[in-house]
Design an enzyme around this catalytic site. Structure first.
Site, mmCIF file in Angstrom:
data_model
loop_
_atom_site.group_PDB
_atom_site.id
_atom_site.type_symbol
_atom_site.label_atom_id
_atom_site.label_comp_id
_atom_site.label_asym_id
_atom_site.label_seq_id
_atom_site.Cartn_x
_atom_site.Cartn_y
_atom_site.Cartn_z
ATOM 1 N N GLN A 88 0.841 -1.202 0.000
ATOM 2 C CA GLN A 88 0.000 0.000 0.000
ATOM 3 C C GLN A 88 0.874 1.249 0.000
ATOM 4 O OE1 GLN A 88 -3.096 -0.631 2.767
ATOM 5 N NE2 GLN A 88 -3.963 1.408 2.620
ATOM 6 N N SER B 277 4.355 -6.289 2.961
ATOM 7 C CA SER B 277 3.015 -6.195 3.560
ATOM 8 C C SER B 277 1.962 -6.790 2.622
ATOM 9 C CB SER B 277 2.726 -4.733 3.929
ATOM 10 O OG SER B 277 1.495 -4.609 4.595
ATOM 11 N N LEU B 278 1.061 -5.962 2.105
ATOM 12 C CA LEU B 278 0.056 -6.404 1.127
ATOM 13 C C LEU B 278 0.701 -7.184 -0.027
ATOM 14 C CD1 LEU B 278 -2.598 -6.087 -0.683
ATOM 15 C CD2 LEU B 278 -1.631 -3.894 -1.334
ATOM 16 N N ARG C 262 -9.182 -8.554 3.593
ATOM 17 C CA ARG C 262 -8.164 -7.939 4.447
ATOM 18 C C ARG C 262 -8.339 -6.423 4.482
ATOM 19 N NH1 ARG C 262 -2.758 -5.814 3.530
ATOM 20 N NH2 ARG C 262 -1.217 -6.490 5.094
ATOM 21 N N HIS D 232 0.180 -3.180 11.083
ATOM 22 C CA HIS D 232 1.256 -4.016 11.636
ATOM 23 C C HIS D 232 1.540 -3.687 13.103
ATOM 24 C CE1 HIS D 232 1.765 -5.588 7.665
ATOM 25 N NE2 HIS D 232 1.863 -4.367 7.198
ATOM 26 N N GLN E 48 1.028 -11.530 10.142
ATOM 27 C CA GLN E 48 1.543 -10.303 9.522
ATOM 28 C C GLN E 48 0.660 -9.094 9.815
ATOM 29 O OE1 GLN E 48 0.648 -8.484 5.946
ATOM 30 N NE2 GLN E 48 2.338 -9.442 4.865
#
Length: 297
Positions: A11, A89-90, A114, A200, A249
């Site tokens: 992102q 991440s994503l 998500r 996170h 995560q």
């Protein structure tokens, strides 16, 4: 022997016009965009190609948009055969489609779930993130722990992006206090980021049950190449382990520096970033100047 790594952004990489060239010039890409519009129930391709920055910033748009651009860019590479993959991440979901652990459809559905779960968690706990520059990781961790113990506010290290660039995540009051303390400790900058919440960090816990149920219900195959997952920063190939790490995560740190170092230690010499922007290419070169980086968008 040199190994080829494919990496996928998260992102923040989105921009208006993303993916349009692929849609216009590649029939397979066009079909995948149209399939995604159907799965999501709205024309995300229209927002990606001509939406405003404000529209693209909505979490329920941003995450599927970056995932789509990344996966479709990867699929446009003829004969791509990664020796290893990773995503920031994503981007880990894009990586899992690239190595065959997830189907395109399941990956997109999980990313959408998500995104919506994270959006709800942000609304429950108003929170934020901040970038800390030029301060040692252990010093950043020490300050976060100190503020948590003294004030009870949530503040944690969230993204280990590259040496000298760490993102912290937590409550608004906690992040404000941490930024003051980081500057006092010698950080070049401690800058609050324009994000919707404390990604996170433990403040994402309200999103965990929904995402966990979706991940456990999805079909994960044995991948064709290992994925270096954010929370463990090492090669993972077992579908059950992949699932657990994906769930963790959400509230755990993105150990990007450590992932890249582990990939290089395991033989990666070439990194190809698939998707919008060049952020990961820049971070990888800050981690190790000796490797070759390129991008496909």
């Amino acid at each position: 022997m040199s190994k080829q790594a494919f990496v996928f952004p998260g992102q923040g990489a989105q921009f208006s016009g993303m993916g349009k060239a692929l849609y216009d010039t590649n029939e397979q890409a066009k079909a995948l965009f149209e399939q995604a519009n159907e799965i999501l129930g709205f024309r995300i391709s229209d927002i990606m190609f001509s939406g405003t920055d404000e529209q693209l910033k909505q979490t329920n748009v941003t995450q599927p948009a970056v995932f789509l651009h990344s996966v479709i860019a990867y699929k446009s590479i003829e004969g791509a055969k990664p020796d290893m993959v990773a995503g920031h991440s994503l981007g880990e979901f894009s990586a899992l489609v690239a190595n065959g652990a997830l189907s395109f459809e399941d990956g997109l559905k999980l990313v959408s779930i998500r995104a919506n779960a994270m959006q709800k968690a942000c609304e429950i706990n108003p929170s934020t993130m901040a970038a800390v520059l030029n301060l040692a990781d252990d010093k950043v961790e020490e300050i976060c722990a100190q503020i948590q113990s003294e004030t009870g506010e949530v503040v944690v290290a969230a993204n280990y992006n590259c040496p000298g660039q760490l993102v912290i995540s937590g409550s608004i009051a906690g992040i404000d206090k941490a930024c003051e303390a980081m500057k006092a400790a010698g950080a070049k900058r401690a800058l609050v980021l324009p994000v919707g919440g404390a990604f996170h960090s433990p403040l994402m816990a309200p999103a965990k049950a929904e995402l966990e149920a979706a991940i456990n219900a999805a079909n994960f195959a044995t991948p064709t190449a290992p994925v270096y997952q954010n929370v463990v920063a090492k090669a993972v190939t077992h579908p059950d382990e992949i699932r657990i790490n994906l769930i963790n995560q959400l509230t755990g740190a993105v150990k990007w520096t450590q992932c890249v170092q582990a990939m290089i230690a395991d033989g990666a010499t070439n990194f190809t970033e698939c998707g919008p922007g060049k952020v990961l290419q820049g971070l990888i070169l800050k981690i190790n100047k000796e490797v070759a980086v390129s991008g496909v968008s």
